[in-house]
Scaffold this motif. Structure first.
Motif, PDB file in Angstrom:
ATOM      1  N   UNK A 126       0.719  -1.218   0.056  1.00  0.00           N
ATOM      2  CA  UNK A 126      -0.083   0.069   0.113  1.00  0.00           C
ATOM      3  C   UNK A 126       0.971   1.312   0.031  1.00  0.00           C
ATOM      4  N   UNK A 127       1.961   1.245   0.690  1.00  0.00           N
ATOM      5  CA  UNK A 127       2.861   2.562   0.712  1.00  0.00           C
ATOM      6  C   UNK A 127       3.471   2.705  -0.394  1.00  0.00           C
ATOM      7  N   UNK A 128       3.907   1.533  -1.061  1.00  0.00           N
ATOM      8  CA  UNK A 128       4.538   1.666  -2.514  1.00  0.00           C
ATOM      9  C   UNK A 128       3.684   2.323  -3.574  1.00  0.00           C
ATOM     10  N   UNK A 129       2.327   1.571  -3.438  1.00  0.00           N
ATOM     11  CA  UNK A 129       1.369   2.124  -4.367  1.00  0.00           C
ATOM     12  C   UNK A 129       1.246   3.497  -4.179  1.00  0.00           C
ATOM     13  N   UNK A 130       1.015   4.195  -2.915  1.00  0.00           N
ATOM     14  CA  UNK A 130       0.825   5.676  -2.638  1.00  0.00           C
ATOM     15  C   UNK A 130       2.003   6.322  -3.127  1.00  0.00           C
ATOM     16  N   UNK A 131       3.294   5.844  -3.013  1.00  0.00           N
ATOM     17  CA  UNK A 131       4.416   6.667  -3.470  1.00  0.00           C
ATOM     18  C   UNK A 131       4.367   6.604  -4.993  1.00  0.00           C
ATOM     19  N   UNK A 132       4.176   5.604  -5.749  1.00  0.00           N
ATOM     20  CA  UNK A 132       4.157   5.630  -7.183  1.00  0.00           C
ATOM     21  C   UNK A 132       3.213   6.478  -7.768  1.00  0.00           C
ATOM     22  N   UNK A 133       2.055   6.557  -7.182  1.00  0.00           N
ATOM     23  CA  UNK A 133       0.838   7.543  -7.805  1.00  0.00           C
ATOM     24  C   UNK A 133       1.052   8.802  -7.518  1.00  0.00           C
ATOM     25  N   UNK A 134       1.962   9.056  -6.618  1.00  0.00           N
ATOM     26  CA  UNK A 134       2.464  10.570  -6.462  1.00  0.00           C
ATOM     27  C   UNK A 134       3.735  10.945  -6.663  1.00  0.00           C
ATOM     28  N   UNK A 135       4.452  10.093  -7.554  1.00  0.00           N
ATOM     29  CA  UNK A 135       5.688  10.499  -8.119  1.00  0.00           C
ATOM     30  C   UNK A 135       6.956  10.506  -7.083  1.00  0.00           C
ATOM     31  N   UNK A 136       6.927   9.648  -5.926  1.00  0.00           N
ATOM     32  CA  UNK A 136       7.835   9.832  -4.901  1.00  0.00           C
ATOM     33  C   UNK A 136       8.597   8.566  -5.261  1.00  0.00           C
ATOM     34  N   UNK A 137       9.914   8.587  -5.236  1.00  0.00           N
ATOM     35  CA  UNK A 137      10.955   7.551  -5.374  1.00  0.00           C
ATOM     36  C   UNK A 137      10.640   6.869  -4.359  1.00  0.00           C
ATOM     37  N   UNK A 138      10.957   5.364  -4.767  1.00  0.00           N
ATOM     38  CA  UNK A 138      10.861   4.166  -4.080  1.00  0.00           C
ATOM     39  C   UNK A 138      12.320   3.615  -4.130  1.00  0.00           C
ATOM     40  N   UNK A 139      12.882   3.234  -2.703  1.00  0.00           N
ATOM     41  CA  UNK A 139      13.887   2.580  -2.785  1.00  0.00           C
ATOM     42  C   UNK A 139      13.911   1.096  -2.171  1.00  0.00           C
TER      43      UNK A 139
END
Length: 222
Positions: free
Chosen positions: A39-52
């Protein structure tokens, strides 16, 4: 609190298959941890937040440790480089455009280029999830704070070998989470969506004094 999208990154620590398949290193409630991390990854991706992403992979030939636990064959007792269970669980695996950092120690910072990459992107807030709470998560969060990052510690997207280990791990981090905040997955997703949320933030030094009897109650209040 509220966080600017341009100053946030997500960091997912050691969400590897061994924690649901190796009887020695099972994480209690790992299914919930993985669902919340997704869920956190999905929220980051839809907002253009980089994921490491991080994976703990031990190569004793490359990084000798005199007291490291080993098996009869001399290989690392956990996270050995030749063990297929070091793979990140597919439901939270990196996308092709996302950074995967392989580490040979507890902290995601250590000898890795992570801090340089975060600073290059202008990241000030790091959303942290992963396992084990009192080990690799703890080491990473403390290094992040020492490096000047604000940490958003997502308590229900972290886990350990037992509930008590996890909850006291979160409480110990909360007591020293200077500049950061503790939230649950719902609040963390809302923050990444640009909303304002209520979050637990430290005041003073070591404000949470807990016992065996009340640790779970205080954890629930974070």
């Amino acid at each position: 609190m509220r966080i600017e999208h341009a100053k946030v990154a997500g960091l997912f620590i050691d969400l590897q298959e061994e924690h649901r398949h190796d009887e020695r290193y099972l994480v209690e409630g790992y299914g919930t941890v993985l669902r919340n991390a997704a869920r956190l990854q999905a929220a980051a991706r839809r907002n253009g937040i980089p994921v490491f992403h991080c994976a703990y992979i031990v190569d004793l030939a490359d990084h000798a440790r005199p007291f490291h636990p080993t098996g009869p064959d001399g290989r690392s007792a956990f996270s050995d480089k030749d063990d297929p269970l070091t793979a990140i669980c597919p439901e939270v695996a990196p996308r092709a455009s996302e950074r995967l950092l392989v580490k040979n120690e507890a902290s995601a910072f250590g000898k890795s280029p992570l801090i340089a990459e975060l600073r290059e992107r202008g990241v000030e807030w790091l959303v942290v999830a992963g396992v084990w709470t009192e080990a690799c998560v703890d080491a990473t969060v403390k290094d992040a704070i020492n490096l000047g990052l604000h940490v958003l510690l997502v308590k229900d997207a972290c886990g350990s070998g037992g509930l008590a280990m996890h909850q006291t791990g979160i409480l110990n981090l909360a007591n020293r989470l200077y500049g950061g905040a503790v939230v649950d997955t719902q609040a963390a997703c809302a923050l990444m969506d640009g909303d304002t949320v209520e979050a637990w933030q430290i005041e003073g030094s070591v404000p949470l004094r807990f016992t065996f009897e009340n640790a779970a109650e205080i954890y629930g209040q974070l």
